[in-house]
Design an enzyme around this catalytic site. Structure first.
Site, short mmCIF file in Angstrom:
data_model
loop_
_atom_site.label_atom_id
_atom_site.label_comp_id
_atom_site.label_asym_id
_atom_site.label_seq_id
_atom_site.Cartn_x
_atom_site.Cartn_y
_atom_site.Cartn_z
N ASP A 102 29.79 28.71 17.45
CA ASP A 102 30.24 28.01 18.41
C ASP A 102 29.40 27.12 18.15
OD1 ASP A 102 32.81 26.56 20.30
OD2 ASP A 102 31.30 25.27 21.27
N HIS A 147 38.82 17.58 22.76
CA HIS A 147 37.95 17.54 24.04
C HIS A 147 36.95 17.49 22.74
CE1 HIS A 147 38.14 21.96 21.67
NE2 HIS A 147 36.53 21.90 22.43
N TYR A 207 28.53 16.90 22.41
CA TYR A 207 29.64 16.54 21.46
C TYR A 207 29.63 14.54 20.85
CZ TYR A 207 32.31 20.71 22.59
OH TYR A 207 32.57 22.22 22.59
N HIS A 267 38.19 33.70 20.56
CA HIS A 267 36.97 32.72 20.22
C HIS A 267 35.61 33.14 20.45
CE1 HIS A 267 34.68 28.95 19.26
NE2 HIS A 267 33.90 28.83 20.65
#
Length: 287
Positions: A102, A147, A207, A267
């Site tokens: 990730d 998100h 992010y 995931h």
């Protein structure tokens, strides 16, 4: 803690030290965690690999018990990748294998592009390179990545919204993305939620960097024809079927020496199916 591993804080940049679990002996491999987790996500995989490797599992800057500098620019993947190389060198390793899940996989890819002399092998678990991720997200199918868009907004809104309901927000992803909820037992879930709750500004900044600085770096590399020179293994859910793209082709454009595998776990594959992850990592290291 990961059984038989020791933890220490390792300085990697001015004012930044990474909390790091270290175990085993032999050729080094660094394992980078994803969102919304800490290095603890590697507990099963790391214990197996430590039988014949030096295994290094840091909390990324901004996560877990590592330092959390302010500002979006502090979380450019180029900066976070430099942390990883500095970490390995501080521990005595000029060259090492690198695997990321990730968010950690985005850092690993940037490390492979920026520091090919240091990275011997590279593995990415369940993510696309940053630029490709934004290119394939479109229409109603992009709702799954809400998100990404929320945390891409200018500073203020996302931090307040997430901070006011942190356990609900981060718990949503732990619930939604796991095919086997038992893979993240209550005591581990509690660690993830506490760590994330205490790191809302830095997680958002991470992010936000991926919607700004990181895209610019990827675009520059694509124009220059930069590629990952080392053997690369990608383990991925079948995102292409859901979002309408060829994941393997996307990866092959960045990594000519590629093994791309579609997995059946959720995931959180290092926790849901650690045996498969270990097998694929060992096969990568033998290439």
């Amino acid at each position: 803690m990961i059984p038989s591993f020791t933890e220490r804080r390792v300085p990697v940049a001015d004012g930044v030290a990474l909390n790091t679990a270290i175990g085993g002996s032999g050729d080094p491999i660094v394992l980078l965690h994803g969102f919304p987790q800490t290095h603890l996500m590697w507990r099963h995989v790391a214990a197996d690999l430590a039988a014949d490797h030096t295994v290094i599992c840091p909390d990324l800057r901004g996560y877990g018990d590592s330092d959390k500098p302010e500002g979006t620019e502090s979380y450019a993947k180029r900066t976070m990748a430099a942390d990883v190389v500095a970490l390995a060198r501080e521990l005595g390793h000029e060259r090492f294998a690198l695997a990321g899940h990730d968010r950690g996989a985005l850092v690993a890819v940037r490390a492979g592009l920026d520091h090919p002399e240091a990275i011997t092998h590279l593995a990415s678990l369940d993510v696309l390179p940053t630029l490709d991720m934004w290119e394939v997200m479109h229409g109603t199918s992009a709702a799954v990545g809400f998100h990404l868009y929320l945390m891409a907004q200018p500073p203020g809104l996302a931090e307040q919204l997430i901070g006011n309901s942190a356990d609900v927000f981060f718990g949503h992803f732990l619930d939604l993305w796991a095919n086997d909820p038992a893979a993240i037992p209550p005591e581990v879930r509690a660690v993830y939620l506490k760590a994330s709750r205490e790191a809302v500004p830095s997680i958002v900044a991470d992010y936000r960097a991926s919607a700004t600085i990181d895209v610019e770096h990827d675009e520059a590399d694509r124009r220059a024809g930069r590629r990952l020179r080392m053997p690369v293994t990608v383990l991925q859910q079948d995102w292409g079927a859901a979002l309408g793209f060829d994941a393997a082709a996307r990866w092959r454009a960045w990594a000519p020496d590629l093994e791309h595998r579609t997995v059946t776990s959720g995931h959180f594959m290092a926790e849901e199916d650690p045996a498969t992850v270990v097998k694929e990592l060992r096969e990568l290291l033998a290439r």
